[in-house]
Design an enzyme around this catalytic site. Structure first.
Site, mmCIF file in Angstrom:
data_model
loop_
_atom_site.group_PDB
_atom_site.id
_atom_site.type_symbol
_atom_site.label_atom_id
_atom_site.label_comp_id
_atom_site.label_asym_id
_atom_site.label_seq_id
_atom_site.Cartn_x
_atom_site.Cartn_y
_atom_site.Cartn_z
ATOM 1 N N ASP A 10 -7.184 -1.386 -4.585
ATOM 2 C CA ASP A 10 -8.239 -1.104 -3.685
ATOM 3 C C ASP A 10 -9.020 0.235 -4.140
ATOM 4 O O ASP A 10 -10.426 0.283 -4.098
ATOM 5 C CB ASP A 10 -7.445 -0.628 -2.029
ATOM 6 C CG ASP A 10 -6.800 -1.322 -1.365
ATOM 7 O OD1 ASP A 10 -7.112 -2.579 -1.636
ATOM 8 O OD2 ASP A 10 -5.874 -1.018 -0.745
ATOM 9 N N ASP A 44 0.768 -1.302 0.149
ATOM 10 C CA ASP A 44 -0.180 0.123 -0.075
ATOM 11 C C ASP A 44 0.930 1.221 -0.082
ATOM 12 O O ASP A 44 1.956 1.236 0.469
ATOM 13 C CB ASP A 44 -0.873 0.018 1.014
ATOM 14 C CG ASP A 44 -2.017 -1.227 1.190
ATOM 15 O OD1 ASP A 44 -2.369 -1.375 0.326
ATOM 16 O OD2 ASP A 44 -2.291 -1.742 2.263
#
Length: 197
Positions: free
Chosen positions: A177, A143
């Site tokens: 995401d 991430d």
């Protein structure tokens, strides 16, 4: 929307997702941060579990999560194929394609990253390392997108959280995401158009 166009959308999202993750993994040390704007930062973290770092406890928690994700992606792939055959709305097919691409992008990390990268804790990771940090199905999801748009404190009079720091938006996420969230958003906001038949 045709299945070919859906596949093209999936391919583009997967390509951007994986290129961005590989770039971050091989050019940033874990925890390294770069400010693009005051409200947008690139911050490299690794996520062992689900959203917001939630984990399934136990020795086999990560394996269970990865296997579940794989089965879910097969289900989403069937839903996509079936929706195209039934000539469902473009809204629905686009949303399913986005959700599929996002789920597949994070599965790639979970399945492969543990065996193709070495550790990022104190050094830049090496792609196709001789000393990988994990095993098959135990990779960590990369991430990096962080949008701390507002930073402040809860008023002192508020119970429990009064005086504590508050950040909006506090989540750190990736392109996969974003694809999943966008797909779900389309299904919610354009529900009647997505399910018009």
């Amino acid at each position: 929307m045709s299945l070919r166009k859906a596949y093209l959308l999936i391919f583009i999202i997967l390509l951007v997702d994986q290129l961005s993750k590989i770039y971050i993994k091989t050019n940033f040390v874990l925890g390294e941060e770069v400010s693009v704007f005051n409200w947008f930062k690139i911050l490299f973290i690794e996520n062992e579990g689900m959203a917001w770092g939630t984990k399934i406890p136990g020795e086999y928690g990560k394996l269970i999560l990865t296997v579940f994700r794989i089965f879910a992606v097969f289900g989403i792939a069937y839903w996509l194929s079936d929706s195209v055959k039934k000539q469902s709305s473009t809204f629905l097919i686009t949303a399913i394609a986005l959700i599929f691409a996002g789920a597949a992008g994070n599965i790639i990390d979970s399945v492969f990253y543990g065996v193709i990268f070495d550790d990022s804790t104190h050094n830049l990771a090496t792609l196709f390392s001789d000393a990988p940090y994990g095993t098959w199905f135990h990779g960590k999801v990369v991430d990096m997108l962080y949008f701390p748009i507002f930073d402040g404190y809860f008023p002192d009079w508020m119970p429990i959280v009064g005086g504590n720091e508050f950040k909006f938006f506090n989540a750190i996420f990736n392109v996969a995401d974003v694809a999943i969230s966008t797909g779900v958003g389309i299904l919610i906001v354009f529900n009647k158009k997505a399910f018009n038949k």
